[in-house]
Design a protein around this motif. Structure first.
Motif, short mmCIF file in Angstrom:
data_model
loop_
_atom_site.label_atom_id
_atom_site.label_comp_id
_atom_site.label_asym_id
_atom_site.label_seq_id
_atom_site.Cartn_x
_atom_site.Cartn_y
_atom_site.Cartn_z
N PRO A 110 0.87 -1.21 -0.07
CA PRO A 110 0.25 -0.02 -0.04
C PRO A 110 0.75 1.26 -0.06
O PRO A 110 1.94 1.27 0.70
N VAL A 111 0.42 2.24 -0.58
CA VAL A 111 1.38 3.40 -0.60
C VAL A 111 0.22 4.69 -0.45
O VAL A 111 -1.02 4.60 -0.69
N PHE A 112 0.94 5.96 0.12
CA PHE A 112 0.21 7.03 -0.02
C PHE A 112 0.96 8.08 -0.56
O PHE A 112 2.10 8.24 -0.11
N THR A 113 0.56 8.67 -1.56
CA THR A 113 1.43 9.77 -2.36
C THR A 113 1.02 10.92 -2.40
O THR A 113 0.00 11.40 -2.60
N ARG A 114 1.77 12.09 -1.87
CA ARG A 114 1.41 13.34 -2.04
C ARG A 114 2.17 14.12 -3.02
O ARG A 114 3.46 14.17 -3.17
N PHE A 115 1.33 14.98 -3.88
CA PHE A 115 2.16 16.08 -4.75
C PHE A 115 2.02 17.24 -4.16
O PHE A 115 1.07 17.72 -3.54
N SER A 116 3.12 18.10 -4.48
CA SER A 116 2.96 19.54 -3.97
C SER A 116 3.76 20.44 -5.02
O SER A 116 4.45 20.04 -5.78
N THR A 117 3.32 21.72 -4.77
CA THR A 117 4.17 22.76 -5.21
C THR A 117 5.14 23.09 -4.14
O THR A 117 5.04 22.66 -2.81
N VAL A 118 6.31 23.77 -4.38
CA VAL A 118 7.37 24.08 -3.03
C VAL A 118 6.93 25.65 -2.64
O VAL A 118 7.07 25.60 -1.29
N ALA A 119 6.94 26.73 -3.32
CA ALA A 119 6.89 27.83 -2.72
C ALA A 119 5.85 28.40 -2.09
O ALA A 119 5.87 29.00 -1.23
N ARG A 122 -0.38 27.26 1.49
CA ARG A 122 -1.42 26.24 1.32
C ARG A 122 -2.48 26.47 0.40
O ARG A 122 -3.01 25.82 -0.32
N GLY A 123 -2.71 27.83 0.30
CA GLY A 123 -3.88 28.24 -0.41
C GLY A 123 -3.59 28.67 -1.86
O GLY A 123 -4.31 29.40 -2.73
N SER A 124 -2.31 28.64 -2.32
CA SER A 124 -1.71 29.13 -3.47
C SER A 124 -2.27 28.37 -4.61
O SER A 124 -2.91 27.31 -4.56
N THR A 125 -1.95 28.98 -5.82
CA THR A 125 -2.49 28.23 -6.98
C THR A 125 -1.63 26.99 -7.62
O THR A 125 -0.46 26.96 -7.02
N ASP A 126 -2.17 26.03 -7.82
CA ASP A 126 -1.45 24.85 -8.29
C ASP A 126 -0.77 24.98 -9.49
O ASP A 126 0.42 24.30 -9.86
N LEU A 127 -0.94 26.26 -10.61
CA LEU A 127 -0.22 26.40 -11.74
C LEU A 127 0.87 27.19 -11.65
O LEU A 127 1.27 27.68 -12.62
N ALA A 128 1.46 27.26 -10.48
CA ALA A 128 2.68 28.35 -10.34
C ALA A 128 3.66 27.61 -11.05
O ALA A 128 4.04 26.48 -11.13
N ARG A 129 4.68 28.52 -11.62
CA ARG A 129 6.00 27.87 -12.11
C ARG A 129 6.84 27.30 -11.00
O ARG A 129 7.23 28.27 -10.23
N ASP A 130 6.64 26.04 -10.69
CA ASP A 130 7.49 25.76 -9.66
C ASP A 130 7.94 24.19 -10.08
O ASP A 130 7.70 23.55 -10.82
N VAL A 131 8.81 23.56 -9.13
CA VAL A 131 9.19 22.42 -9.06
C VAL A 131 7.82 21.52 -8.31
O VAL A 131 7.19 22.17 -7.42
N ARG A 132 7.62 20.46 -8.54
CA ARG A 132 6.54 19.50 -7.98
C ARG A 132 7.08 18.72 -7.22
O ARG A 132 8.13 17.83 -7.45
N GLY A 133 6.62 18.59 -5.80
CA GLY A 133 7.13 17.35 -4.98
C GLY A 133 6.27 16.45 -5.20
O GLY A 133 5.25 16.32 -5.96
N PHE A 134 6.99 15.07 -5.20
CA PHE A 134 6.41 13.81 -5.41
C PHE A 134 6.73 12.63 -4.35
O PHE A 134 7.97 11.95 -4.58
N ALA A 135 6.00 12.79 -3.39
CA ALA A 135 6.52 12.08 -2.22
C ALA A 135 5.50 10.51 -1.95
O ALA A 135 4.39 10.78 -1.86
N LEU A 147 9.72 7.69 -0.02
CA LEU A 147 10.72 8.08 -1.39
C LEU A 147 10.28 9.56 -1.44
O LEU A 147 9.09 9.73 -2.00
N VAL A 148 10.86 10.34 -0.94
CA VAL A 148 10.43 11.88 -0.97
C VAL A 148 11.12 12.49 -2.09
O VAL A 148 12.28 13.12 -2.01
N GLY A 149 10.45 12.53 -3.33
CA GLY A 149 11.20 13.18 -4.36
C GLY A 149 10.65 14.28 -4.96
O GLY A 149 9.57 14.91 -4.38
N ASN A 150 11.08 14.67 -6.15
CA ASN A 150 10.51 15.81 -6.97
C ASN A 150 10.20 15.57 -8.35
O ASN A 150 10.63 14.21 -8.78
#
Ligand code: HDE
Length: 720
Positions: A110-119, A122-135, A147-150
């Motif tokens: 079983p896995v739980f995967t969280r995607f994120s922007t970095v900068a 919490r209430g900011s836009t999803d489409l910011a030019r940014d790296v995405r977290g891939f944890a 596996l806490v990656g990007n």
């Protein structure tokens, strides 16, 4: 009636472990002490119009809880969305690692995967030019592996000690808290211009990778070099990769900015809806393995997190897949409270001496202490391992476990010696016995000093459209700066990546191309900083790595693509219905968009349900548009400025557009150019450039699968 249920990952074992969860199948509203509430509408007062009484424990409990409903947001990666799923192994890794979940093909974890922007906050836009977290949290039978990656394979800095500086520079400026979720400001680029090691990552961040079409269409990378260790205590180096089954796709920058206004939750919604509709996102999981004796055979250092190992040199071996098939039940309980940590490893997985990774190993537990309020965050259901936990740690804020017995120390006899240490053969974790014999220094290895050749490799590997987008991104970001000297320093640095790139960016900024050698040295902080960006002028053998471009990842599918059908009353219902069916049969999702909600009436008097009106729909959140036949419908659309804008924008953003019969008359009223004119060539569809006029539906489907017709950016400029 079900009122609340604490969820844990969908796994019997986990459910057993969650013994202290509340499964309140009660019909009645209660206080937190279980007292049934008689009136939840009025507070207790002295008379109907009187003052509220301090005695009202019910009111105070409710409001006190409310007052404390927020916890500090993550300092980075605050904005995220997540899902449950599983990882299934397809190739045994037993040769390289003893990690149990990587032994037997078919094993599901079983896995739980969280995607994120970095900068952003919490209430900011999803489409910011940014790296995405891939944890990804793997709940393995031997404990949790995170596996806490990007979504980018390298990082801005080489040593953890610079992380607070990097983040302070990219976050909103401290005097006025501007700008939110954006790197286009002086402090970020000032830092970059003085930190040449950031240049490779900067190329990724200025590429379209930083504005994904969907979280389901991004790659993921473990970034650092890790170690696998096998039963015989033999170790190899390993890099981890996630490859999306739907290919890697991005939006256009103009589109990203508009989506931020039209639907700031675009990525979060897309992930949620895909899972709700049974279109479970999937990634292949790959590893690059480097034998220990090959550690020094590359023209870069594999411990340097600003370098990737090109797939052409060490291929990515696919060993399994991840499927995300269940949305969280409660955002706060799961997505917000999940606590990742690169130090959460299992026996058989170990660390390299990458100085960035080493710093992270301290940071993640530390941050949870303040974010989640104390040392017992591992007891929050989403963080609990499926493997049993036995140790002598006790007490602390919000302790959930009720430990029994007298002994809470080791060694003991009072508890019969329990819990016992495990031998390696019993799964006990033993750190890889790497030999370290060195002087204690604050220094960086010379092998880390080539800051530009992989930035150049990345740029050279991009398609023409991708290169142009990088130029535009630099022009945009640097164009927002107030301090001209910072702009010049960055352009000077770009000459070390690619002279042509630097010249194009400079032209857009209206400046000459600075001489990097001269002025970069002058402007470098005179603080004895040992980083000299010119120390190594590497000449790597590999000139192009195809794997670095998204252009080659187009897949032959339109699964989950969102298609807008623009119509008005008088539409040819058959034409609309046939297209809708064909697209949906191919896995896409369609929405009928008209000037008003409710129904429109087809030519032959049938009611057709409208999904969205032009007021709430925008072309930027769709992948393609179709305009069906029907003279009256086309005439009405011609009078609808929003409909014309919709098409123009879809055209500007290089999306597939199709029209049939009278629908073409409406297209003629827009700025769309569709007549083959020689120079109007498309990537894969030379005749149409992605605009399908009275063409077969199969051609439209093929065009949607190509994702974008970037050629149009050169020839098909429209005001939208
Ligand atoms: Fe993180 N990072 N990071 N980071 N990071 C956090 O941990 C940190 C780095 C990454 O969805 C924080 O729980 C340091 C690289 C992801 O919850 C914090 C350094 C990579 C997430 C932290 C790095 C990452 C985080 C903030 C330099 C890619 C979100 C909240 C040494 C390989 C995880 C938290 C989630 C989160 C520290 C660099 C990925 C403060 C000190 C490199 C995906 O502990």
């Amino acid at each position: 009636m079900k009122t609340s249920k604490t969820q844990v990952p969908d796994n019997d074992k986990l459910n057993d472990l969650a013994k202290n969860t509340v499964d309140a199948e009660s019909e009645f509203l209660t206080t937190n002490q279980g007292l049934r509430i008689n009136d939840d509408v009025n507070s207790l007062k002295a008379g109907e119009r009187g003052a509220t009484l301090l005695e009202d424990f019910q009111l105070r409990e409710k409001i006190t809880h409310f007052d404390h409903e927020r916890i500090p947001e993550r300092i980075v990666h605050a904005r995220g969305s997540a899902a449950h799923g599983y990882f299934e192994l397809s190739e045994s890794m037993s040769k390289y690692t003893k990690a149990k979940f990587l032994q037997t093909p078919g094993t599901r974890t079983p896995v739980f995967t969280r995607f994120s922007t970095v900068a952003g906050s919490r209430g900011s836009t999803d489409l910011a030019r940014d790296v995405r977290g891939f944890a990804v949290k793997f709940y393995t039978e031997e404990g949790n592996f995170d596996l806490v990656g990007n979504n980018m394979p390298v990082f801005f800095i080489q040593d953890a000690i610079k992380f607070p500086d990097l983040i302070h520079a990219v976050k909103p400026e401290p005097n006025n808290e501007i700008p939110q979720a954006a790197s286009a400001h002086d402090t970020f680029w000032d830092f970059v211009s003085l930190t040449p090691e950031s240049m490779h990552m900067i190329m990724w961040a200025m590429s379209d990778r930083a504005i994904p079409r969907s979280l389901r269409m991004m790659e993921g990378f473990g970034v650092h070099t890790f170690r696998f260790v096998n039963e015989n205590n033999k170790s190899v180096f390993v890099k981890f990769h996630w490859k999306p089954v739907l290919g890697i796709h991005s939006v256009a920058w103009d589109e990203a900015q508009k989506i931020s206004g039209k639907d700031a939750d675009f990525h979060r919604r897309d992930l949620w809806e895909a899972i709700e509709s049974g279109n479970f996102p999937e990634w292949n999981f790959g590893v690059q393995i480097v034998e220990e004796q090959d550690e020094f055979k590359f023209d870069f250092d594999i411990l340097d997190p600003t370098k990737l190992i090109p797939e052409e040199i060490v291929p990515v071996q696919i060993i399994g897949k991840m499927v995300l098939n269940r949305n969280p039940e409660n955002f706060f309980a799961e997505t917000e409270q999940v606590a990742f940590h690169p130090g959460h490893v299992v026996s058989g997985i170990d660390f390299s001496n990458d100085p960035l990774l080493q710093g992270r190993l301290f940071s993640y537990t530390d941050t949870q202490l303040s974010r989640l309020g104390g040392p017992n965050f591992h007891e929050i259901p989403i963080n609990r391992p499926t493997a049993p936990v036995h140790n002598n740690q006790r007490d602390g804020h919000m302790r959930q476990t009720i430990n029994s017995g007298q002994s809470s120390y080791h060694p003991n006899t009072t508890g019969g010696g329990c819990p016992f240490q495990a031998k390696a053969s019993e799964g006990g974790f033993v750190s890889y016995n790497e030999r370290i014999d060195a002087r204690k220094v604050r220094a960086r290895s010379q092998s880390f000093f080539d800051h530009f050749s992989q930035a150049t490799l990345f740029f050279n590997s991009q398609s023409e459209a991708e290169k142009n987008h990088i130029v535009d991104a630099f022009r945009f970001e640097l164009g927002k700066l107030k301090v001209a000297a910072i702009r010049e320093r960055v352009v000077g640095m770009l000459t070390k990546v690619d002279k042509n790139l630097a010249a194009k960016v400079a032209m857009g900024l209206g400046i000459g191309v600075p001489e990097p050698e001269k002025f970069l040295n002058q402007n470098f902080p005179a603080d004895g900083n040992p980083i000299d960006f010119q120390s190594i002028d590497a000449k790597p053998e590999l000139k192009i790595s195809k794997a670095l471009s998204m252009a080659g990842t187009v897949k032959d599918t339109i699964k989950t693509r969102q298609i807008a059908i623009l119509a008005a009353s008088g539409v040819d219902g058959d034409s609309l219905g046939a297209m809708k069916k064909a697209l949906e049969d191919a896995g896409a999702q369609t929405k009928v968009i008209a000037s008003h909600l409710g129904f429109i009436v087809s030519e032959n008097g049938k009611q057709i349900k409208v999904d969205q009106s032009f007021l709430t729909a925008a072309s930027v959140v769709f992948d393609a548009v179709y305009v069906p036949d029907g003279a009256k419908s086309a005439a009405a659309l011609k009078d609808e400025a929003d409909a014309i804008h919709f098409i123009n924008e879809a055209y500007k953003h290089c999306k597939a557009i199709a029209a049939s019969g009278a629908g073409v008359e409406f297209i003629d009223a827009t700025d769309v150019r569709y007549k083959p004119s020689g120079e109007n060539k498309a990537d894969k569809n030379p005749d149409t450039n992605g605009v399908l006029i009275n063409r077969d539906v199969k051609e439209f489907i093929n065009a949607i699968a190509q994702h974008r017709f970037w050629e149009r950016e050169k020839t098909g400029k429209v005001p939208a």
